[in-house]
Design an enzyme around this catalytic site. Structure first.
Site, PDB file in Angstrom:
ATOM      1  N   LYS A  53      37.927  27.751  53.046  1.00 33.49           N
ATOM      2  CA  LYS A  53      39.218  27.802  53.749  1.00 33.49           C
ATOM      3  C   LYS A  53      39.238  28.954  54.746  1.00 33.49           C
ATOM      4  O   LYS A  53      39.664  28.805  55.888  1.00 33.49           O
ATOM      5  CB  LYS A  53      40.368  27.943  52.732  1.00 33.49           C
ATOM      6  CG  LYS A  53      40.656  26.632  52.006  1.00 33.49           C
ATOM      7  CD  LYS A  53      41.600  26.806  50.825  1.00 33.49           C
ATOM      8  CE  LYS A  53      41.732  25.471  50.085  1.00 33.49           C
ATOM      9  NZ  LYS A  53      42.497  25.551  48.842  1.00 33.49           N
ATOM     10  N   GLN A  97      45.451  29.800  45.309  1.00 30.85           N
ATOM     11  CA  GLN A  97      44.466  28.820  44.847  1.00 30.85           C
ATOM     12  C   GLN A  97      44.746  28.448  43.387  1.00 30.85           C
ATOM     13  O   GLN A  97      44.847  29.315  42.523  1.00 30.85           O
ATOM     14  CB  GLN A  97      43.046  29.401  44.990  1.00 30.85           C
ATOM     15  CG  GLN A  97      41.946  28.438  44.656  1.00 30.85           C
ATOM     16  CD  GLN A  97      41.859  27.252  45.622  1.00 30.85           C
ATOM     17  OE1 GLN A  97      42.008  27.403  46.822  1.00 30.85           O
ATOM     18  NE2 GLN A  97      41.633  26.067  45.077  1.00 30.85           N
ATOM     19  N   ASP A 120      50.751  24.862  51.653  1.00 26.10           N
ATOM     20  CA  ASP A 120      50.229  23.856  50.720  1.00 26.10           C
ATOM     21  C   ASP A 120      51.269  22.764  50.444  1.00 26.10           C
ATOM     22  O   ASP A 120      50.932  21.707  49.913  1.00 26.10           O
ATOM     23  CB  ASP A 120      49.850  24.524  49.381  1.00 26.10           C
ATOM     24  CG  ASP A 120      48.344  24.553  49.150  1.00 26.10           C
ATOM     25  OD1 ASP A 120      47.621  23.819  49.849  1.00 26.10           O
ATOM     26  OD2 ASP A 120      47.904  25.318  48.263  1.00 26.10           O
TER      27      ASP A 120
END
Ligand code: NAP
Length: 284
Positions: A53, A97, A120
């Site tokens: 990422k 994460q 997200d």
């Protein structure tokens, strides 16, 4: 006839080329998009995802930072950091994460991220907006799948779609997007009776199960579009999806490969969400 391939790697590259221009335009106006990724613990797969990422951000000119905490860190330390990042004008996106270690309340951490920085798309406000058909941040994996449908010219309206899996990060938001697009949607899970009866009538199958080669040719209607979200590591180290690619490609009209399908699109849509967040902040 073998199915056509929905090539996520090629589409990701195409989209990322456009991102560079948007990032440069933002930077020129003093709004270089910034993403902070928080990793707790030493899960090997998570470390790889986070590294990818951060590298992807750099490849399109985004500012990015990785914050790593030991697995036994107190949740308040992470929550305090999130509060600090929420207030930092250089940061447009914050990503934690998942999964988090067991002593964390995952939902509370996701709720602590400012909704306008939740790239997200997991914050309850953003999930609600998606459910209402007015999305602000779409979770990256299903967002990437929708872009692949768009690229393949797959018309979803009126189609029978079957999503296998009901997780918050893939199955549920995927189902909402398909509903919003006018498909008739069935969401299956581990308790579904006669899964094959559902998949056999589907024009569109999205497999997000986490079981290698779970969807076999006998489960697929000729001419279906089959999207394989799964990423499974085989004993020999190779990656494989949730779909038996070799068998199903002889039946389906469109299919996504693993690797090179949904995976590259997920990170690409994270970049898209971060750029969108910066554009909103800059009033573009
Ligand atoms: P998850 O949270 O483990 O969810 C799996 C879902 O599959 C659950 O809803 C489960 O049902 C369902 N399931 C399990 N066995 C089943 C069966 N026999 N029949 C029907 N449904 C069954 O996984 P996830 O996070 O959604 O991820 C799914 C897969 O996608 C994994 O391989 C993951 O690595 C991959 N993934 C890929 C990307 C990408 O970028 N390509 C991104 C995220 C995830 P229950 O709810 O009843 O247990």
């Amino acid at each position: 006839m073998a199915a056509q391939i929905l090539d996520g790697k090629a589409l990701a590259q195409e989209l990322r080329a456009g991102f560079k221009e948007r990032t440069a335009a933002l930077a020129a106006r003093g709004h270089k998009p910034g993403l902070v990724v928080i990793l707790v613990g030493e899960d090997t797969a998570s470390q790889v995802y986070v590294r990818n990422k951060v590298a992807a951000c750099e490849s399109v000119g985004l500012y990015s930072e990785k914050l790593v905490y030991p697995a036994d860190v107190k949740p308040v330390v992470v929550l305090d950091k999130i509060a600090e990042l929420n207030a930092d004008p250089r940061v447009h996106g914050i990503l934690v994460q998942l999964p988090l270690p067991a002593h964390f309340d995952e939902a509370a951490v996701l709720e602590a991220i400012a909704a306008e920085k939740d790239v997200d798309g997991f914050h309850a406000e953003n999930v609600g907006a998606l459910a209402q058909g007015n999305p602000r941040f779409i979770p990256c994996t299903p967002y990437g799948v929708m872009k692949m449908f768009e690229k393949g010219g797959v018309d979803l309206s009126g189609k029978e779609a079957v999503v296998i899996g009901r997780s918050n990060i893939v199955g549920k938001p995927m189902a909402l997007l398909l509903i919003n697009a006018g498909a008739t949607v069935t969401v299956c899970n581990s308790r579904t009776r006669d899964l094959r009866a559902h998949t056999r009538r589907a024009d569109i199958i999205v497999a997000a199960v986490g079981k290698p080669r779970f969807v076999t040719a006998d489960m697929v209607k000729p001419g279906a579009v089959v999207i394989d979200v799964g990423i499974n590591r085989l004993p020999d180290g190779r990656l494989c999806g949730d779909v038996d690619f070799e068998g199903v490609k002889e039946i389906a009209d469109w299919i996504t490969p693993v690797p090179g399908g949904v995976g590259p699109m997920t990170i690409t849509m994270l970049l898209a969400n971060t750029i969108e967040a910066a554009e909103r902040k800059a009033g573009i």
